[in-house]
Design an enzyme around this catalytic site. Structure first.
Site, PDB file in Angstrom:
ATOM      1  N   LYS A  65       0.761 -40.443  51.642  1.00  0.00           N
ATOM      2  CA  LYS A  65       0.455 -39.417  50.661  1.00  0.00           C
ATOM      3  C   LYS A  65       0.168 -40.104  49.335  1.00  0.00           C
ATOM      4  O   LYS A  65       0.874 -41.071  48.960  1.00  0.00           O
ATOM      5  CB  LYS A  65       1.639 -38.465  50.518  1.00  0.00           C
ATOM      6  CG  LYS A  65       1.968 -37.698  51.793  1.00  0.00           C
ATOM      7  CD  LYS A  65       0.917 -36.661  52.119  1.00  0.00           C
ATOM      8  CE  LYS A  65       1.325 -35.776  53.282  1.00  0.00           C
ATOM      9  NZ  LYS A  65       0.359 -34.698  53.538  1.00  0.00           N
TER      10      LYS A  65
ATOM     11  N   LYS B  75      -5.064 -27.526  61.997  1.00  0.00           N
ATOM     12  CA  LYS B  75      -3.649 -27.172  62.108  1.00  0.00           C
ATOM     13  C   LYS B  75      -3.533 -25.789  62.736  1.00  0.00           C
ATOM     14  O   LYS B  75      -4.034 -24.806  62.175  1.00  0.00           O
ATOM     15  CB  LYS B  75      -3.001 -27.174  60.723  1.00  0.00           C
ATOM     16  CG  LYS B  75      -2.886 -28.583  60.137  1.00  0.00           C
ATOM     17  CD  LYS B  75      -2.260 -28.556  58.766  1.00  0.00           C
ATOM     18  CE  LYS B  75      -1.957 -29.984  58.302  1.00  0.00           C
ATOM     19  NZ  LYS B  75      -1.596 -30.029  56.880  1.00  0.00           N
TER      20      LYS B  75
END
Ligand code: MG
Length: 369
Positions: free
Chosen positions: A165, A264
């Site tokens: 990240k 997703k």
């Protein structure tokens, strides 16, 4: 196969994480999920609606999923005539904007249908029996040394790629440090929409490090800016927050906003929509991979079955259960092998069994509709 929904048991479960997970926008230390045991006309199926607590990543919360399921989605499906798994998403979508809740209910019907037919879920979804490569996602750490140490451990466990990240102030330096230490490890970054096009120089700098992709560098709705950024860098842009609906993926394709799609199941409202998104991306030669929220085992296992479809071309974010959670609800647990691969167990439906004792142990709220 036609199904009709009879009774649904819902359990809000909460399982602690081993350690807090930090991204550019938030931090979380427990995993919440709504587990659904759905009795249908052909047998029982399990589903999981899996938003994080609070406003981590998306606006949908365990409370809002619960509300949508108990007051709207489940009663509507109980009143509805018999449906096929393929039709459930169309039936539920007009009822609620809560995609995670719809995904939990819809996936339980797929699970029930696969179990009733004695077939693995991947066979119903049009996949093929193959192991799935697993990648690890590493949150923002306090120091670069800590990040390098963590990645070292995960690479040793076998994970097939590393995603870190990033956020402004935590981007080029950590990537440079990782590349210096791990010259050949497949590496990528996920900004969770933390930058604007004015900061394109960060991605031009990151372009030098042979990354697999830049995941969601700019805001989800900034499709024109994403297209402009893609023109300036050679690393493929992967879209995650931007890819919420089929219509959004169509716009991504038309505008050239990216070259890879992270699908997703929770965010798009279930297995059917995720499958349609996969097919749409494939028709435009955009490879995909299966992302996570991350979910507990019930939804993760269903995701693995979907990830056997051919255009899921990069490692999934589904990791070993023990990577995030102190415990899980499945037997056997989901676990990578030494080469970083996930193998779907033989057997009908997902091949995994749900452990009711574990559900009882972590339950914080129950209802029956
Ligand atoms: Mg992402």
């Amino acid at each position: 196969m036609q199904l009709k929904v009879k009774q649904v048991e819902l359990v809000h479960v909460r399982i602690p994480l081993h350690e807090p997970f930090r991204i550019s926008t938030a931090e979380v230390s427990v995993k919440d999920a709504i587990v659904l045991r759905v009795e249908t006309s052909v047998g029982v199926g399990w589903g999981e609606a899996s938003p994080m607590a609070g406003d981590f990543y998306v606006a949908e919360t365990p409370e809002s999923s619960w509300e949508a399921l108990t007051t709207s989605l489940i009663p509507a499906l109980q009143r509805h005539g018999a449906v096929t798994c393929e039709q459930v998403a169309d039936a539920l979508e007009p009822m609620s904007d809560q995609a995670f809740a719809r995904a939990g209910l819809e996936s339980a019907l797929w699970h029930a249908a696969a179990a009733a037919r004695g077939k693995p879920l991947w066979a119903l979804l049009g996949g093929r029996n193959r192991p799935i490569a697993s990648g690890v996602a590493v949150g923002i750490t306090d120091t670069i040394d800590e990040l390098v140490d963590k990645v070292d451990g995960y690479v040793g466990e076998g994970y097939r790629r590393v995603k870190i990240k990033i956020k402004p102030g935590w981007d080029v330096e950590p990537v440079a440090a990782l590349r210096e230490r791990f010259a050949d490890v497949p590496l990528m970054v996920d900004a969770n929409a933390a930058y604007t096009l004015d900061q394109a120089d960060v991605f031009e700098a990151l372009d030098r490090y042979d990354l697999m992709m830049f995941e969601q560098p700019l805001a989800g709705d900034a499709l024109d800016d994403l297209a402009a950024l893609q023109q300036r860098v050679t690393t493929p842009i992967c879209l995650d927050e931007s890819a919420e609906t089929l219509e959004a993926v169509q716009r991504i394709i038309s505008k050239g906003s990216g070259r890879i799609i992270n699908i997703k199941i929770q965010r798009v409202g279930g297995l059917q929509r995720a499958r349609q998104m996969h097919d749409l991306a494939a028709s435009a030669n955009l490879p995909c991979w299966l992302g996570t929220m991350p979910e507990l085992g019930i939804a993760s296992a269903q995701g693995l079955h979907l990830a056997t479809l051919d255009n899921f071309a990069f490692p999934t974010d589904v990791e070993s259960s023990a990577r995030w959670f102190v415990d899980d609800l499945l037997e056997p647990p989901i676990v990578i092998d030494a080469a970083g691969m996930l193998h779907i167990p033989d057997g009908p439906a997902t091949g995994y069994r749900v452990n009711p004792d574990k559900i009882a142990k972590y339950a914080v709220k129950r209802a029956c509709v």
